[in-house]
Design a protein around this motif. Structure first.
Motif, PDB file in Angstrom:
ATOM      1  N   ARG A 284     -12.324   4.651   4.427  1.00 52.07           N
ATOM      2  CA  ARG A 284     -12.176   5.715   5.426  1.00 52.07           C
ATOM      3  C   ARG A 284     -10.899   5.491   6.201  1.00 52.07           C
ATOM      4  N   PHE A 285     -10.156   6.540   6.444  1.00 57.49           N
ATOM      5  CA  PHE A 285      -9.062   6.459   7.405  1.00 57.49           C
ATOM      6  C   PHE A 285      -9.702   6.671   8.775  1.00 57.49           C
ATOM      7  N   VAL A 286      -9.684   5.646   9.599  1.00 58.10           N
ATOM      8  CA  VAL A 286     -10.377   5.706  10.891  1.00 58.10           C
ATOM      9  C   VAL A 286      -9.467   6.386  11.898  1.00 58.10           C
TER      10      VAL A 286
ATOM     11  N   GLU B  96      -8.248  -1.278   7.937  1.00 62.23           N
ATOM     12  CA  GLU B  96      -7.428  -0.692   6.862  1.00 62.23           C
ATOM     13  C   GLU B  96      -8.340  -0.415   5.671  1.00 62.23           C
TER      14      GLU B  96
ATOM     15  N   VAL C 169       0.088  -1.390   6.474  1.00 60.48           N
ATOM     16  CA  VAL C 169      -0.163  -1.031   7.866  1.00 60.48           C
ATOM     17  C   VAL C 169      -1.665  -0.959   8.116  1.00 60.48           C
ATOM     18  N   ALA C 170      -2.032  -0.987   9.377  1.00 63.32           N
ATOM     19  CA  ALA C 170      -3.449  -0.941   9.746  1.00 63.32           C
ATOM     20  C   ALA C 170      -3.596  -0.291  11.112  1.00 63.32           C
ATOM     21  N   GLY C 171      -4.797   0.167  11.389  1.00 63.15           N
ATOM     22  CA  GLY C 171      -5.108   0.701  12.706  1.00 63.15           C
ATOM     23  C   GLY C 171      -5.553  -0.435  13.611  1.00 63.15           C
TER      24      GLY C 171
ATOM     25  N   ILE D 166      -4.423   3.673  -2.516  1.00 63.25           N
ATOM     26  CA  ILE D 166      -5.229   3.528  -1.299  1.00 63.25           C
ATOM     27  C   ILE D 166      -6.713   3.372  -1.621  1.00 63.25           C
TER      28      ILE D 166
ATOM     29  N   SER E 219       0.027   0.417  12.845  1.00 60.96           N
ATOM     30  CA  SER E 219       0.721   1.711  12.795  1.00 60.96           C
ATOM     31  C   SER E 219       0.100   2.729  13.735  1.00 60.96           C
ATOM     32  N   ASP E 220      -1.124   2.469  14.158  1.00 61.52           N
ATOM     33  CA  ASP E 220      -1.850   3.443  14.985  1.00 61.52           C
ATOM     34  C   ASP E 220      -2.997   2.712  15.657  1.00 61.52           C
TER      35      ASP E 220
ATOM     36  N   ALA F  53       0.831  -1.199   0.000  1.00 57.75           N
ATOM     37  CA  ALA F  53       0.000   0.000   0.000  1.00 57.75           C
ATOM     38  C   ALA F  53       0.867   1.251   0.000  1.00 57.75           C
TER      39      ALA F  53
ATOM     40  N   MET G  59       4.044   8.482   8.864  1.00 58.20           N
ATOM     41  CA  MET G  59       5.021   8.212   7.803  1.00 58.20           C
ATOM     42  C   MET G  59       6.362   7.746   8.365  1.00 58.20           C
TER      43      MET G  59
ATOM     44  N   GLU H  58      -7.920  -1.687   2.120  1.00 58.33           N
ATOM     45  CA  GLU H  58      -7.760  -2.423   0.861  1.00 58.33           C
ATOM     46  C   GLU H  58      -8.069  -3.926   0.933  1.00 58.33           C
TER      47      GLU H  58
END
Ligand code: SAH
Length: 264
Positions: A182-184, A204, A89-91, A63, A228-229, A21, A240, A206
């Motif tokens: 959506r970026f959560v 995530e 990466v994913a939340g 994305i 990542s978060d 990604a 980043m 995708e």
């Protein structure tokens, strides 16, 4: 009446598709492929080459679900891949998932799919199900590789990154990943996701799309995501830098081990 061909493309041979990604991740993959050459299809660059002697096609999906589905379809139709691996990466949504942990997906759901009242919420219309499983054998191979890398994170990342990001005893999780466009990035939204999908581990943008394309074509699919978060109000902080110094290095190390062990 015309006869319809139902023959699925052969997936017993052909290269392994690697979808990343992020640009940094692809760079790490290309740095390892000795003979990579570029081919453009559908506005994307596909990199063909070898990794430990295995044929590979690596590509940046961009994305979101549509971009990911287009990429997966091109990998299958144009490059005849026999399997697809996704890294990114994913939340972290589930309890106990910390930044620096990894998740190997056992199934995917589109958290923003909602054709109710025609179909139950999350169900893929006309598929009769909401969740799509990843390939068990492929996921097991990724899990083995990820475990080996997480056993000594400093080896993959360097001691500085381990200290900077406080990556002590990172863990590997396996389970449900939710994807959506959506970026959560709020605590309220991730709490709502946990409520709607109590067993969800990570979010995530995708994976579920690639899972659906692979399901349609009968191509084995597995996915590895580094957390990542926490998908909360601090989700954008140092994103980043984390990808650069941690996630992309983890991905390269896991794939390196995966291809080293691959026999077919
Ligand atoms: N800041 C980045 C945007 C990344 S979007 C940029 O400028 O390029 C987030 C990407 O990471 C997506 O590809 C998604 O799959 C994944 N991701 C990581 N954390 C996420 C979260 N909390 N919610 C949704 N997607 C997330």
């Amino acid at each position: 009446m015309k006869k319809q061909s139902t023959a699925a493309p052969s997936v017993s041979k052909g290269p392994t598709g690697i979808v990343g990604a992020m640009r940094q991740e692809l760079a790490a993959v290309l740095a390892i492929m000795p003979d990579e050459r570029r081919q453009s299809v559908g506005g994307r660059d596909f990199w063909l080459g070898h990794w430990h002697g295995h044929e590979v096609v690596a590509v940046l999906s961009r994305i979101g679900k549509v971009a990911a589905a287009t990429t997966a379809t091109a990998l299958i139709e144009r490059f005849g891949v026999r399997r697809i691996l996704f890294t990114g990466v994913a939340g972290g949504i589930g309890e106990g998932l910390r930044v620096g942990d990894m998740v190997v997906a056992s199934s995917f759901v589109q958290h923003d799919m909602d054709a109710s009242p025609l179909f139950p919420r999350h169900e893929l219309p006309l598929y009769g199900r909401a969740r799509l499983d990843t390939d068990a054998a492929l996921s097991a191979a990724l899990t083995e590789a990820a475990r080996a890398v997480l056993a000594s994170p400093a080896q993959a990342l360097g001691a500085d990154a381990v200290t900077t990001f406080a990556l002590h005893a990172p863990r590997l999780h396996q389970g449900l990943i939710a994807s959506g466009d959506r970026f959560v990035a709020t605590a309220a939204e991730s709490a709502a996701l946990r409520q709607a999908l109590p067993d969800v581990l990570a979010v995530e943008m995708e994976g579920a799309a690639v899972a659906q394309v692979c399901h349609d074509y009968g191509v084995p699919f597995a996915a590895l995501r580094t957390i990542s978060d926490r998908a909360d109000d601090a989700a954008h902080v140092d994103f980043m830098r984390f990808i650069d110094q941690v996630a992309s290095r983890y991905s390269a190390a896991v794939l390196e081990r995966y291809f080293q062990k691959l026999t077919d």
